[in-house]
Structure formats: structure tokens, C-alpha cells
Design a protein around this motif. Structure first.
Motif, PDB file in Angstrom:
ATOM      1  N   PHE A   1       0.832  -1.205   0.000  1.00 56.45           N
ATOM      2  CA  PHE A   1       0.000   0.000   0.000  1.00 56.45           C
ATOM      3  C   PHE A   1       0.868   1.257   0.000  1.00 56.45           C
ATOM      4  N   LEU A   2       1.941   1.256   0.766  1.00 55.33           N
ATOM      5  CA  LEU A   2       2.820   2.434   0.801  1.00 55.33           C
ATOM      6  C   LEU A   2       3.438   2.700  -0.574  1.00 55.33           C
ATOM      7  N   LEU A   3       3.984   1.661  -1.203  1.00 53.38           N
ATOM      8  CA  LEU A   3       4.585   1.850  -2.525  1.00 53.38           C
ATOM      9  C   LEU A   3       3.529   2.235  -3.559  1.00 53.38           C
ATOM     10  N   SER A   4       2.354   1.642  -3.463  1.00 52.56           N
ATOM     11  CA  SER A   4       1.275   1.976  -4.399  1.00 52.56           C
ATOM     12  C   SER A   4       0.887   3.440  -4.277  1.00 52.56           C
ATOM     13  N   TYR A   5       0.808   3.951  -3.043  1.00 49.29           N
ATOM     14  CA  TYR A   5       0.482   5.356  -2.831  1.00 49.29           C
ATOM     15  C   TYR A   5       1.554   6.258  -3.442  1.00 49.29           C
ATOM     16  N   VAL A   6       2.811   5.881  -3.259  1.00 50.46           N
ATOM     17  CA  VAL A   6       3.909   6.674  -3.818  1.00 50.46           C
ATOM     18  C   VAL A   6       3.818   6.712  -5.343  1.00 50.46           C
ATOM     19  N   ILE A   7       3.544   5.558  -5.951  1.00 45.25           N
ATOM     20  CA  ILE A   7       3.428   5.497  -7.414  1.00 45.25           C
ATOM     21  C   ILE A   7       2.259   6.332  -7.907  1.00 45.25           C
ATOM     22  N   VAL A   8       1.107   6.192  -7.245  1.00 46.29           N
ATOM     23  CA  VAL A   8      -0.096   6.908  -7.674  1.00 46.29           C
ATOM     24  C   VAL A   8       0.048   8.419  -7.480  1.00 46.29           C
ATOM     25  N   LEU A   9       0.638   8.840  -6.391  1.00 45.91           N
ATOM     26  CA  LEU A   9       0.717  10.264  -6.065  1.00 45.91           C
ATOM     27  C   LEU A   9       1.858  10.990  -6.771  1.00 45.91           C
ATOM     28  N   PHE A  10       2.972  10.294  -7.009  1.00 46.34           N
ATOM     29  CA  PHE A  10       4.162  10.992  -7.510  1.00 46.34           C
ATOM     30  C   PHE A  10       4.688  10.472  -8.838  1.00 46.34           C
ATOM     31  N   PHE A  11       4.309   9.264  -9.248  1.00 43.60           N
ATOM     32  CA  PHE A  11       4.880   8.695 -10.464  1.00 43.60           C
ATOM     33  C   PHE A  11       3.794   8.165 -11.394  1.00 43.60           C
ATOM     34  N   GLU A  12       2.702   8.901 -11.523  1.00 45.54           N
ATOM     35  CA  GLU A  12       1.592   8.433 -12.353  1.00 45.54           C
ATOM     36  C   GLU A  12       2.016   8.227 -13.803  1.00 45.54           C
ATOM     37  N   LYS A  13       2.815   9.147 -14.354  1.00 43.43           N
ATOM     38  CA  LYS A  13       3.208   9.051 -15.759  1.00 43.43           C
ATOM     39  C   LYS A  13       4.203   7.917 -16.008  1.00 43.43           C
ATOM     40  N   LYS A  14       4.879   7.468 -14.947  1.00 38.72           N
ATOM     41  CA  LYS A  14       5.884   6.413 -15.119  1.00 38.72           C
ATOM     42  C   LYS A  14       5.417   5.076 -14.550  1.00 38.72           C
ATOM     43  N   LYS A  15       4.133   4.988 -14.264  1.00 42.50           N
ATOM     44  CA  LYS A  15       3.631   3.771 -13.613  1.00 42.50           C
ATOM     45  C   LYS A  15       3.826   2.532 -14.468  1.00 42.50           C
ATOM     46  N   ASP A  16       3.693   2.656 -15.801  1.00 46.19           N
ATOM     47  CA  ASP A  16       3.859   1.492 -16.673  1.00 46.19           C
ATOM     48  C   ASP A  16       5.289   0.958 -16.614  1.00 46.19           C
ATOM     49  N   TYR A  17       6.255   1.860 -16.569  1.00 42.02           N
ATOM     50  CA  TYR A  17       7.655   1.429 -16.472  1.00 42.02           C
ATOM     51  C   TYR A  17       7.918   0.761 -15.117  1.00 42.02           C
TER      52      TYR A  17
ATOM     53  N   GLU B   1       7.424  -6.566 -12.627  1.00 37.78           N
ATOM     54  CA  GLU B   1       7.177  -7.854 -13.272  1.00 37.78           C
ATOM     55  C   GLU B   1       8.492  -8.595 -13.547  1.00 37.78           C
ATOM     56  N   ILE B   2       9.526  -7.852 -13.910  1.00 32.94           N
ATOM     57  CA  ILE B   2      10.838  -8.469 -14.145  1.00 32.94           C
ATOM     58  C   ILE B   2      11.388  -9.046 -12.837  1.00 32.94           C
ATOM     59  N   ILE B   3      11.252  -8.283 -11.751  1.00 32.65           N
ATOM     60  CA  ILE B   3      11.730  -8.753 -10.453  1.00 32.65           C
ATOM     61  C   ILE B   3      10.952 -10.002 -10.024  1.00 32.65           C
ATOM     62  N   ARG B   4       9.656 -10.024 -10.278  1.00 34.25           N
ATOM     63  CA  ARG B   4       8.829 -11.172  -9.906  1.00 34.25           C
ATOM     64  C   ARG B   4       9.228 -12.439 -10.655  1.00 34.25           C
ATOM     65  N   SER B   5       9.837 -12.279 -11.819  1.00 35.42           N
ATOM     66  CA  SER B   5      10.235 -13.443 -12.611  1.00 35.42           C
ATOM     67  C   SER B   5      11.456 -14.150 -12.023  1.00 35.42           C
ATOM     68  N   ILE B   6      12.163 -13.497 -11.093  1.00 28.60           N
ATOM     69  CA  ILE B   6      13.324 -14.113 -10.449  1.00 28.60           C
ATOM     70  C   ILE B   6      12.826 -15.140  -9.441  1.00 28.60           C
ATOM     71  N   PRO B   7      13.332 -16.368  -9.471  1.00 31.67           N
ATOM     72  CA  PRO B   7      12.863 -17.410  -8.527  1.00 31.67           C
ATOM     73  C   PRO B   7      13.067 -16.997  -7.074  1.00 31.67           C
ATOM     74  N   ASP B   8      12.113 -17.396  -6.223  1.00 27.45           N
ATOM     75  CA  ASP B   8      12.178 -17.040  -4.806  1.00 27.45           C
ATOM     76  C   ASP B   8      13.437 -17.589  -4.139  1.00 27.45           C
TER      77      ASP B   8
ATOM     78  N   GLN C   1       1.349  -4.592  -7.737  1.00 27.77           N
ATOM     79  CA  GLN C   1       0.826  -4.563  -9.104  1.00 27.77           C
ATOM     80  C   GLN C   1      -0.693  -4.468  -9.110  1.00 27.77           C
ATOM     81  N   ILE C   2      -1.333  -5.296  -8.300  1.00 28.43           N
ATOM     82  CA  ILE C   2      -2.797  -5.313  -8.273  1.00 28.43           C
ATOM     83  C   ILE C   2      -3.347  -3.985  -7.773  1.00 28.43           C
ATOM     84  N   ILE C   3      -2.806  -3.475  -6.662  1.00 29.74           N
ATOM     85  CA  ILE C   3      -3.329  -2.250  -6.054  1.00 29.74           C
ATOM     86  C   ILE C   3      -3.186  -1.064  -7.000  1.00 29.74           C
ATOM     87  N   VAL C   4      -2.020  -0.924  -7.625  1.00 28.71           N
ATOM     88  CA  VAL C   4      -1.800   0.206  -8.540  1.00 28.71           C
ATOM     89  C   VAL C   4      -2.769   0.141  -9.716  1.00 28.71           C
ATOM     90  N   LEU C   5      -2.905  -1.023 -10.333  1.00 26.76           N
ATOM     91  CA  LEU C   5      -3.808  -1.160 -11.475  1.00 26.76           C
ATOM     92  C   LEU C   5      -5.260  -0.898 -11.087  1.00 26.76           C
TER      93      LEU C   5
END
Length: 282
Positions: free
Chosen positions: A95-111, A117-124, A176-180
Motif C-alpha cells: 500500500f505504501l509503494l502503491s500510494y507513492v506510485i499513484v501520487l508521484f509517479f503516475e506518468k511512469k507507472k507502466d515502467y 514484473e521483471i523482479i517477480r520473474s526471479i525465482p524465490d 501490481q494489483i493495487i496500482v492497477l
């Protein structure tokens, strides 16, 4: 009203019993395929004996001789505490990161979302080894050991690294879900109406948007739980945590596996049913 509540309770109990019996039936399959032959008699005897033991909580043993309940319950609560801490940390950070993206990085949210998504592809497992290797490198380079890399008895418990390893996949998934979902809500007509009434952006985000996306987050709860349980197996093994998952790895047996599955199944079954009940009541 009373009759309806009674029927709902009876249905709940029957569903739980059916779930427990399903674990017994599936968990006994190794007996059916013992020695690469179909031992149907041994399988049905195993199902019958295990059903009696589970529903009476008697004669449950592991390693062929030790009582299961005293050894399992403490480790189960330890695993559940680890799961709860990981889920709480992941949700708060998402939620904290989502708020930061929505409030300050709206134009760069896709990047940003693409990078996540790239980080999520790395095995746990790779993340866990990298975290441990990073701590060891810092210790060897600077002589500073600021965190325990693995549990070595009650006096040396690894806490932070297992928590990060367990919560990181959920944190990225939830972000990802919260931002979208937030940006989907912000494009809806009621937001335009709220803006026309002069409501602040922060008020709309906290009161209306978050409340509306909460239902979507509940629908992903089962996925989140399965993700965390699968990650918990690796976390307990790699960091040598005294949890129920590692206990099953050390003492492999049908009784222990089935009873452990039932223990994990019970609280989440009740949570799922509670969420369903609240949704139907609204």
C-alpha cells in the motif's frame, strides 16, 4: 432466520469434514503405490485407520514412536506467526509503494510495473540465497554482522531475512494489483462527480477508491495464501526455521503430512467462509 443459520452451520461443518477426509484420502496415496504395486487393501486400511486417528486425535505419532500433537502444535503456531507477519509486512509495504506510485509517479507507472514484473520473474529461492550471500559478503568485507542469516538454536534465530524472503513475492504481487485497481477506479464516473463536489484527491483515494478495491483484494486472498505457503516451505528449509514445514521434511510420514495439511487448512477454511458470509450479507 434461526433455521437458516442452523442450516448454514451444518453446511459449514459438513464442508469441513469433507475437506479433512479429502486430505486423508489423498495423503494415503503413497500406501496405494507402495513398492510400485497397487496395494488396495493396505490403502483402504490406511484411510480407515487415519480417519479414526484424526477425528479422535488419538494414537497420532511421528517417526514411528513419538507423540505428534506436542511436537506439531508449537511448530504450527510458529509457522502461522511467520505467515501472519509476512502477510502484514507485505500488505503494508504494498500500500505504501502503491500510494507513492499513484501520487508521484503516475506518468511512469507502466515502467515501474514492468520493472516489478521483471523482479517477480526471479525465482524465490534465488532471492533467498542472494540475501544470505549479501549479508555474508558485508560481514567478510567490513566485519559487521548486523543480521542472523540462519537459525542456530533458540539463542540465534533468523527473523528479518526469512520475513523479507516470505513477504517479497506477495509485496510485489499486491503492488501490481493495487496500482492497477486504483487507476481503474480513478477513471470511473463517480470520481469525476467527487472532483466536481470539491473533494480532495487524497480523500477520494483513501475513502472511496481503497474501499472499492478491497473486494478485489479479497478475491485474490486464496492466491496469496497459496503463494505464501509454497514459499514458506523454502523459507523454513533454507533458514532452518523451527516450523511445521521443515518438521515435515525431516520426518516424512503419511500421518504427519495429513495432519499438518489439516492444521493449515482449518484456519484458512474458516477465514474463507467468513469472507463469503460477509460478502453474501452485504
Amino acid at each position: 432466520m434461526v433455521k437458516s443459520s442452523t442450516m448454514r452451520f451444518i453446511r459449514l461443518v459438513l464442508q469441513y469434514i469433507a475437506g479433512v477426509f479429502l486430505f486423508i484420502v489423498i495423503g494415503s496415496l503413497p500406501v496405494l503405490l507402495r513398492n510400485l504395486t497397487f496395494d488396495m487393501e493396505g490403502y483402504f486400511n490406511s484411510v480407515k485407520d487415519l480417519t479414526v486417528k484424526v477425528f479422535t486425535l488419538s494414537n497420532l505419532t511421528y517417526d514411528g514412536q513419538h507423540e505428534m500433537l506436542p511436537a506439531v502444535l508449537g511448530r504450527f503456531f510458529y509457522s502461522m506467526k511467520t505467515l501472519g507477519m509476512g502477510l502484514f509486512a507485505a500488505t503494508v509495504m504494498a500500500f505504501l509503494l502503491s500510494y507513492v506510485i499513484v501520487l508521484f509517479f503516475e506518468k511512469k507507472k507502466d515502467y515501474i510495473l514492468s520493472f516489478i514484473e521483471i523482479i517477480r520473474s526471479i525465482p524465490d529461492v534465488l532471492w533467498m540465497f542472494l540475501l544470505q550471500a549479501g549479508v555474508v559478503w558485508i560481514f567478510k568485507t567490513f566485519g559487521v554482522k548486523f543480521i542472523q542469516t540462519t537459525s542456530l538454536g533458540s539463542d540465534h534465530q533468523a527473523v528479518l531475512l526469512p520475513l523479507i524472503s516470505l513477504s517479497l513475492p506477495i509485496f510485489l504481487f499486491l503492488t501490481q494489483i493495487i496500482v492497477l485497481k486504483i487507476f481503474e477506479e480513478l477513471d470511473k464516473p463517480y470520481i469525476l462527480l467527487a472532483k466536481a463536489k470539491g473533494l480532495s484527491y487524497f480523500y477520494m483515494l483513501n475513502i472511496h477508491v481503497v474501499r472499492n478495491i478491497s473486494q478485489d483484494l479479497k478475491e485474490h486472498f486464496k492466491t496469496i495464501v497459496w503463494m505464501m505457503l509454497s514459499t514458506l516451505v523454502m523459507v523454513e528449509y533454507i533458514f532452518n526455521l523451527n516450523g511445521l514445514m521443515l518438521f515435515n521434511i525431516r520426518y516424512v510420514s503419511v500421518e504427519l503430512f495429513v495432519f499438518s495439511c489439516i492444521l493449515f487448512f482449518t484456519p484458512f477454511f474458516l477465514i474463507y467462509r467468513l469472507l463469503d458470509f460477509r460478502r453474501l450479507s452485504l
